[in-house]
Design a protein around this motif. Sequence first.
Motif, PDB file in Angstrom:
ATOM      1  N   ILE A  69      -5.536  -2.839  -0.804  1.00 29.52           N
ATOM      2  CA  ILE A  69      -4.711  -1.618   0.079  1.00 29.52           C
ATOM      3  C   ILE A  69      -4.159  -0.738  -1.119  1.00 29.52           C
ATOM      4  CG2 ILE A  69      -2.559  -1.703   1.625  1.00 29.52           C
ATOM      5  CD1 ILE A  69      -2.896  -4.480   2.120  1.00 29.52           C
ATOM      6  N   ASN A  70      -4.217   0.257  -0.843  1.00 27.84           N
ATOM      7  CA  ASN A  70      -3.829   1.573  -1.433  1.00 27.84           C
ATOM      8  C   ASN A  70      -2.286   1.477  -1.243  1.00 27.84           C
ATOM      9  OD1 ASN A  70      -3.133   4.158  -2.376  1.00 27.84           O
ATOM     10  ND2 ASN A  70      -5.151   4.962  -1.939  1.00 27.84           N
ATOM     11  N   LEU A  71      -1.570   1.693  -2.590  1.00 26.55           N
ATOM     12  CA  LEU A  71      -0.142   1.548  -2.766  1.00 26.55           C
ATOM     13  C   LEU A  71       0.175   2.814  -1.894  1.00 26.55           C
ATOM     14  CD1 LEU A  71       0.630   0.482  -6.294  1.00 26.55           C
ATOM     15  CD2 LEU A  71       0.374  -1.115  -4.118  1.00 26.55           C
ATOM     16  N   GLN A  72      -0.353   3.996  -2.096  1.00 31.53           N
ATOM     17  CA  GLN A  72      -0.012   5.084  -1.167  1.00 31.53           C
ATOM     18  C   GLN A  72       0.333   4.987   0.330  1.00 31.53           C
ATOM     19  OE1 GLN A  72       1.039   7.999  -2.604  1.00 31.53           O
ATOM     20  NE2 GLN A  72       1.051   7.098  -4.511  1.00 31.53           N
ATOM     21  N   THR A  73      -0.492   4.100   0.776  1.00 37.20           N
ATOM     22  CA  THR A  73      -0.441   3.675   2.419  1.00 37.20           C
ATOM     23  C   THR A  73       0.515   2.743   2.676  1.00 37.20           C
ATOM     24  OG1 THR A  73      -2.099   1.917   2.288  1.00 37.20           O
ATOM     25  CG2 THR A  73      -2.825   4.236   2.349  1.00 37.20           C
ATOM     26  N   ILE A  74       1.270   2.018   1.823  1.00 34.45           N
ATOM     27  CA  ILE A  74       2.257   0.978   2.109  1.00 34.45           C
ATOM     28  C   ILE A  74       3.504   1.788   2.548  1.00 34.45           C
ATOM     29  CG2 ILE A  74       3.476  -0.998   1.259  1.00 34.45           C
ATOM     30  CD1 ILE A  74       1.113  -1.474  -0.401  1.00 34.45           C
ATOM     31  N   PHE A  75       4.013   1.311   3.662  1.00 35.40           N
ATOM     32  CA  PHE A  75       5.383   1.547   3.870  1.00 35.40           C
ATOM     33  C   PHE A  75       6.655   0.754   4.222  1.00 35.40           C
ATOM     34  CE2 PHE A  75       3.210   2.122   7.917  1.00 35.40           C
ATOM     35  CZ  PHE A  75       3.825   1.546   8.651  1.00 35.40           C
TER      36      PHE A  75
END
Length: 76
Positions: free
Chosen positions: A60-66
Motif C-alpha cells: 500500500i502506497n503511504l501517500q494513499t493512506i488517510f
Amino acid sequence: MNTPISCEFYDQLMVVIQRKIPSTIVYLENEQTATVKGVVTELMMIEYEEFLVLEGGKKINLQTIFLFNGKRHKEI
C-alpha cells in the motif's frame, strides 16, 4: 505530487512493525476508499514511492493512506 510523510506516522509504523501489531488501514484504491486489516511487515521504496507491506505481500502506497489504526494522517 507527493506530500512528505510525517515523522509521527513513521514512528507509528515502526512500532507496529517491531511489535507485529495487527493494524487497520483505510486508503484510496482506484479512487475509492478501501479498508484492510493485517500485520505490517516492512516499509519499502518502489520507484521513488514509499509503500508498507502487509503479511501476505500486499503493498500500500503511504501517500494513499488517510487512516491508520483510527488515526487520521491526511484528508481524502
